[in-house]
Design a protein around this motif. Structure first.
Motif, PDB file in Angstrom:
ATOM      1  N   MET B 128      49.615 -16.437 -30.297  1.00 60.74           N
ATOM      2  CA  MET B 128      50.261 -16.365 -28.991  1.00 60.74           C
ATOM      3  C   MET B 128      50.944 -17.709 -28.754  1.00 60.74           C
ATOM      4  SD  MET B 128      47.391 -14.466 -26.665  1.00 60.74           S
ATOM      5  CE  MET B 128      45.844 -15.127 -27.200  1.00 60.74           C
ATOM      6  N   ALA B 129      52.026 -17.703 -28.002  1.00 60.11           N
ATOM      7  CA  ALA B 129      52.690 -18.972 -27.687  1.00 60.11           C
ATOM      8  C   ALA B 129      53.068 -18.959 -26.204  1.00 60.11           C
ATOM      9  CB  ALA B 129      53.931 -19.134 -28.561  1.00 60.11           C
ATOM     10  N   SER B 136      50.001 -24.771 -15.638  1.00 54.89           N
ATOM     11  CA  SER B 136      49.884 -25.304 -14.279  1.00 54.89           C
ATOM     12  C   SER B 136      49.707 -24.174 -13.262  1.00 54.89           C
ATOM     13  CB  SER B 136      51.118 -26.151 -13.942  1.00 54.89           C
ATOM     14  OG  SER B 136      52.269 -25.353 -14.064  1.00 54.89           O
ATOM     15  N   HIS B 137      49.967 -22.958 -13.647  1.00 50.34           N
ATOM     16  CA  HIS B 137      49.846 -21.835 -12.714  1.00 50.34           C
ATOM     17  C   HIS B 137      48.616 -21.001 -12.971  1.00 50.34           C
ATOM     18  CE1 HIS B 137      53.859 -22.568 -11.095  1.00 50.34           C
ATOM     19  NE2 HIS B 137      54.280 -22.710 -12.360  1.00 50.34           N
ATOM     20  N   MET B 138      48.115 -21.026 -14.170  1.00 48.95           N
ATOM     21  CA  MET B 138      46.998 -20.142 -14.528  1.00 48.95           C
ATOM     22  C   MET B 138      46.290 -20.719 -15.735  1.00 48.95           C
ATOM     23  SD  MET B 138      49.391 -17.134 -16.139  1.00 48.95           S
ATOM     24  CE  MET B 138      50.805 -17.421 -15.094  1.00 48.95           C
ATOM     25  N   PRO B 139      45.008 -20.290 -15.952  1.00 49.17           N
ATOM     26  CA  PRO B 139      44.327 -20.761 -17.167  1.00 49.17           C
ATOM     27  C   PRO B 139      45.022 -20.197 -18.399  1.00 49.17           C
ATOM     28  CG  PRO B 139      43.031 -19.062 -16.081  1.00 49.17           C
ATOM     29  CD  PRO B 139      44.183 -19.378 -15.160  1.00 49.17           C
ATOM     30  N   PRO B 140      45.375 -21.048 -19.373  1.00 53.43           N
ATOM     31  CA  PRO B 140      46.094 -20.530 -20.536  1.00 53.43           C
ATOM     32  C   PRO B 140      45.210 -19.592 -21.364  1.00 53.43           C
ATOM     33  CG  PRO B 140      45.518 -22.836 -20.840  1.00 53.43           C
ATOM     34  CD  PRO B 140      45.136 -22.484 -19.446  1.00 53.43           C
ATOM     35  N   PRO B 141      45.798 -18.564 -21.932  1.00 55.30           N
ATOM     36  CA  PRO B 141      44.997 -17.565 -22.662  1.00 55.30           C
ATOM     37  C   PRO B 141      44.514 -18.102 -24.007  1.00 55.30           C
ATOM     38  CG  PRO B 141      47.316 -17.081 -22.892  1.00 55.30           C
ATOM     39  CD  PRO B 141      47.229 -18.286 -22.008  1.00 55.30           C
ATOM     40  N   GLU B 142      43.239 -17.788 -24.311  1.00 62.04           N
ATOM     41  CA  GLU B 142      42.711 -18.158 -25.616  1.00 62.04           C
ATOM     42  C   GLU B 142      42.319 -16.945 -26.442  1.00 62.04           C
ATOM     43  OE1 GLU B 142      39.533 -20.891 -25.126  1.00 62.04           O
ATOM     44  OE2 GLU B 142      40.876 -22.540 -24.546  1.00 62.04           O
ATOM     45  N   ASN B 244      41.219 -16.780 -30.142  1.00 62.29           N
ATOM     46  CA  ASN B 244      39.869 -17.181 -30.516  1.00 62.29           C
ATOM     47  C   ASN B 244      38.940 -16.015 -30.834  1.00 62.29           C
ATOM     48  OD1 ASN B 244      40.208 -19.890 -30.535  1.00 62.29           O
ATOM     49  ND2 ASN B 244      39.627 -20.190 -28.380  1.00 62.29           N
ATOM     50  N   ASP B 245      39.298 -14.821 -30.325  1.00 59.40           N
ATOM     51  CA  ASP B 245      38.436 -13.676 -30.652  1.00 59.40           C
ATOM     52  C   ASP B 245      38.743 -13.139 -32.046  1.00 59.40           C
ATOM     53  OD1 ASP B 245      40.894 -12.954 -29.733  1.00 59.40           O
ATOM     54  OD2 ASP B 245      40.217 -11.294 -28.481  1.00 59.40           O
TER      55      ASP B 245
END
Lengths: 472, 346
Positions: B128-129, B136-142, B244-245
């Motif tokens: 993902m990129a 700054s608006h939301m927790p970045p996806p991992e 990460n999953d």
């Protein structure tokens, strides 16, 4: 020395090779086909599994067949040998549902698959492949079209599997052949041991050793040893006979020589010319008898040491008999006997023989008859058909003398046998010579007493065709 | 614009190579590839340097175009390279590839080859990129779950700003979504959520990256890690996230065409790709990641595993891929895609 024709070992080896080659070819062909069959059986299971997995995924929304190809089915189909995989699905109306290869599926194959799942070999894209087809049907709310479902893959794995199975069979077979060969070689060695022992035993014998062989041998070779022992026994008999003959001959010669010596000594001690004369006559008679004896012995040994009669030629037996009879009628020796000739069959009678030998035979028989019968006896020379056989002719010599006592009959033809008669000056060799001649002519000489009195000698000879020049 | 520049640059390079090549080359080598020339250039240069007699004709195309060219019976290429793994495997299954017999092939790991015909020679994580400002608006996806949560809770922020591969127009995109759906049915929830966020569909990773840099997109899903990582090196505002999953790993697959007009050169090239030297260049000078264990460099499968852990899931190279190119299955998948992408929009 006759060169050995073949080696037993080589012959056995050739047989073994022939059997192994023949049987081996058949076995290997069988092993190859069964290996292929086994590989096909094993791998057809994969085809079936893939086919069933695909069949399970078939759906008929609104009655029309459709399929979401299950990925696992293709992996099952590919097997661990990573085959090329093919599938081909067709609805009953002949429209293709989906396929990844234009498989060579014929109408007859489809008909067959309709009855039951089929497995068969085919060629696709220049490669041999294995196909499995089945028809899938399912119940549903709407009428559902059955689906022809065919799956296939290349034969790489099957070939490898078959090769492996075949290699195992071939290895087992080769091992078996080697073990058999080793066993046969050992068996041969063991079996031939008695032969080697026999050879060794024969080789170790002295040249003059003719005692029987005493050797433990297998049953099959027993006969050979027996034959050898019989041969040795024959040799022994021959030698014994020879030794006896020499002893007898020496003895026979010694007696008249002793007589000569004593007669001449007696005469030498006398001054009377009359006694000298008398002694000289006795010496003359004795010398004549001894000379005749020596002649007879020579004749017998010659007969016994001559090879088989090669100079036999057709001769008229009746004519020969007449000549002999006429000859004897003129002789001093037979003047006291009544000599007759009876030929009781059409003449001439042809036999194959040596003229001199048959003369000798007849002479001896007639001489014997004259010597061992009292004066005035009848001596009859006869020629007649053999009773049982047209091809044979029987020559007889009969007299009406005293005959021979029964115990001596069997020994009469042996040299120096006189039937217990010591009163004659015969050499005792006449019948022995006659017997030898008869044997030379492949005839049989038999002696018997006549009833009420008398003696008979019978000679049976084979007749022959008359010679060309006398037939006209 | 940038893409255009690249194409021109590639063309110039290509022309230059042909131009200098024809003077001395005796043997041609036609490569149809779905692999950016610019990225693979170090490998091609090394090969050209080692084989000056070979005139390299490298044609960079889309995956579906490569597949079409490979099936062209009139003028088949020598070597076919593509990241559309199911299509490559289908070509092999149809007998379009010829088996390669070489020590490199024997040493090649079994999980990265099929029938000794097709070889996966790269190890590219799918990532993902996102733009830095997204954080700054939301927790970045991992993880994939994070992505679904973001799409659900921050839909108004992300509306029209999410981008991914088009499963219809890109072979790679189709393969990746198919594989996602194969691992978990929740992929469909994600697709539905992306549909609700009015996802944009692109045909190449490069276009997605360009869109991200330009600010048109904030978040990209299922990008080829190789391209993205290279891009991020020169664009610090773009963050690359290996999920990460689980992270799919795509492998470029190469094979020598059955009817290759220059089979000797073709075999030489594929052997070079698989060789220690070829892989070493791949690991050191390209972001394609080497498959070989015995190669050391910044870009190796082993190093990637060490960095992101053991949740890399290479798309398996086996017959299961063939199911993806089954037309019925493809149609069914695309039909469901169309359904799911709209399902939350009403």
């Amino acid at each position: 020395m006759i060169p050995p024709q073949t080696s037993l070992k080589r012959r056995l080896a050739l047989w073994l090779i022939a059997i192994v080659a023949g049987l081996g070819t058949l076995l290997l062909i069988e092993a190859y086909t069964s290996a292929r069959k086994a590989a096909d059986r094993a791998m057809d299971g994969q085809l079936e599994a893939a086919s069933l997995t695909i069949a399970e995924s078939l759906q008929w929304p609104e009655g029309k067949p459709t399929l979401e190809m299950p990925a696992s089915a293709l992996q099952i189909l590919a097997t661990r040998w990573q085959e090329r995989v093919f599938y081909w699905l067709q609805a009953d109306n002949g429209l293709s549902i989906t396929q990844n290869a234009d498989l060579p599926i014929t109408a007859s194959m489809q008909v067959e698959a309709r009855r039951q799942p089929v497995y068969l070999d085919a060629v696709y894209d220049g490669q041999p492949i294995r196909l499995s087809g089945r028809e899938v049907d399912s119940a549903g709310w709407d009428t559902q079209e059955p689906v022809q479902l065919w799956v296939g893959h290349t034969r790489h794995g099957r070939d490898l599997l078959a090769q492996e199975l075949f290699r195992k069979s071939a290895t087992r077979f080769a091992a078996m052949v080697l073990i058999t060969a080793a066993l046969v070689a050992i068996a041969m060695h063991t079996m031939l041991a008695p032969l080697r022992r026999l050879r060794q035993a024969l080789r170790d014998r002295r040249a003059d050793d003719i005692s029987p062989l005493r050797l433990g041998v297998p049953k099959e070779m027993h006969e050979l040893v027996e034959t050898l022992n019989r041969l040795f026994a024959d040799q022994r008999h021959h030698r014994d006979a020879l030794l006896r003959f020499i002893a007898d001959a020496s003895h026979q010669l010694k007696t008249p020589l002793a007589g000569l010596q004593s007669t001449s000594e007696l005469a030498l001690s006398s001054r009377e010319p009359a006694i000298w004369h008398q002694a000289l006559e006795a010496v003359h008679d004795s010398a004549e008898r001894t000379s005749r004896l020596a002649g007879q012995m020579l004749s017998l040994t010659r007969l016994q040491h001559l090879g088989p009669g090669h100079e036999r030629q057709p001769l008229a037996l009746d004519r020969l008999m007449r000549e002999v009879a006429t000859d004897w009628a003129d002789r001093q020796d037979s003047r006291d006997h009544d000599l007759g000739l009876v030929i009781d069959m059409p003449t001439p009678v042809w036999v194959e023989g040596e003229s001199w030998a048959l003369h000798e035979l007849l002479n001896n028989l007639i001489d014997n008859a004259c010597r061992y019968t009292p004066p005035g006896s009848e001596i009859t020379l006869g020629l007649a058909h053999d009773d049982g056989d047209d091809e044979q002719v029987t020559l007889t010599l009969e007299d009406n003398g005293p005959g021979v006592d029964a115990e001596s009959l069997g020994r009469l033809t042996q040299p120096f046998e006189r039937g217990r008669r010591q009163d004659t000056c015969g050499s005792g060799l006449g019948l022995a010579i006659a017997e030898s001649i008869a044997v030379r002519h492949a005839g049989q000489l038999a002696v018997s007493n006549r009833q009420p009195r008398g003696f008979r000698v019978t000679l049976t000879l084979a007749r022959c065709r008359p010679p060309e020049e006398s037939r006209t | 614009m940038k893409r255009c520049l690249q194409v021109m640059l590639g063309l110039a390079l290509w022309l230059g190579l042909v131009g200098t090549g024809t003077a001395r080359a005796a043997e041609k080598l036609i490569i149809e590839a779905a692999l950016d020339r610019q990225i693979v250039d170090p490998v091609l240069d090394a090969f050209a340097a080692e084989n000056p007699q070979i005139d390299l004709d490298y044609r960079d195309r889309s995956t579906l175009e490569v597949d079409r060219r490979a099936r062209d019976r009139e003028s088949p290429p020598d070597v076919v390279i593509s990241s559309a793994m199911p299509w490559q495997l289908a070509l092999s299954n149809e007998g379009m590839a010829q088996p390669l017999d070489a020590p490199e092939v024997d040493q090649w790991p079994a999980w990265a080859k099929w029938r000794n015909e097709v070889f996966g020679f790269t190890f590219e994580p799918v990532v993902m990129a996102y733009r830095l400002e997204l954080a700054s608006h939301m927790p970045p996806p991992e993880t994939h779950r994070d992505l679904l949560d973001l799409l659900t809770h921050y839909r108004h922020w992300l509306d029209g700003r999410v981008v991914s591969y088009s499963p219809r127009e890109s072979g790679v995109g189709y393969t990746l979504f198919q594989q996602d759906a194969r691992y978990t049915p929740r992929a469909w929830d994600l697709i539905a959520a992306m549909g609700a966020a009015n996802i944009n569909l692109e045909t190449t990773t490069q276009r997605m990256l360009a869109g991200l840099s330009e600010g048109r997109y904030w978040l990209g899903y299922n990008l080829l890690g190789s391209y993205a990582m290279l891009w991020a090196q020169t664009h610090p505002d773009i963050i690359v996230q290996v999920p990460n999953d689980y992270s799919l790993v795509l492998m470029r697959m190469a094979f020598v065409h059955r009817d290759a007009p220059h089979p000797a050169a073709a075999r030489r090239f594929v052997r070079f790709l698989l060789s220690r030297r070829g892989q070493h260049i791949l690991a050191g000078q390209t972001p394609l990641f080497s498959v070989r264990d015995d190669v050391i460099g910044p870009y190796t499968a082993q190093r990637l595993r060490d960095q992101v852990g053991d949740h890399l899931y290479p798309i398996p190279i086996n017959a299961t891929l063939l199911a993806f190119v089954d037309p019925l299955r493809r149609d069914a998948f695309l039909r469901r895609w169309d359904r799911e992408i709209q399902i939350l929009s009403e």
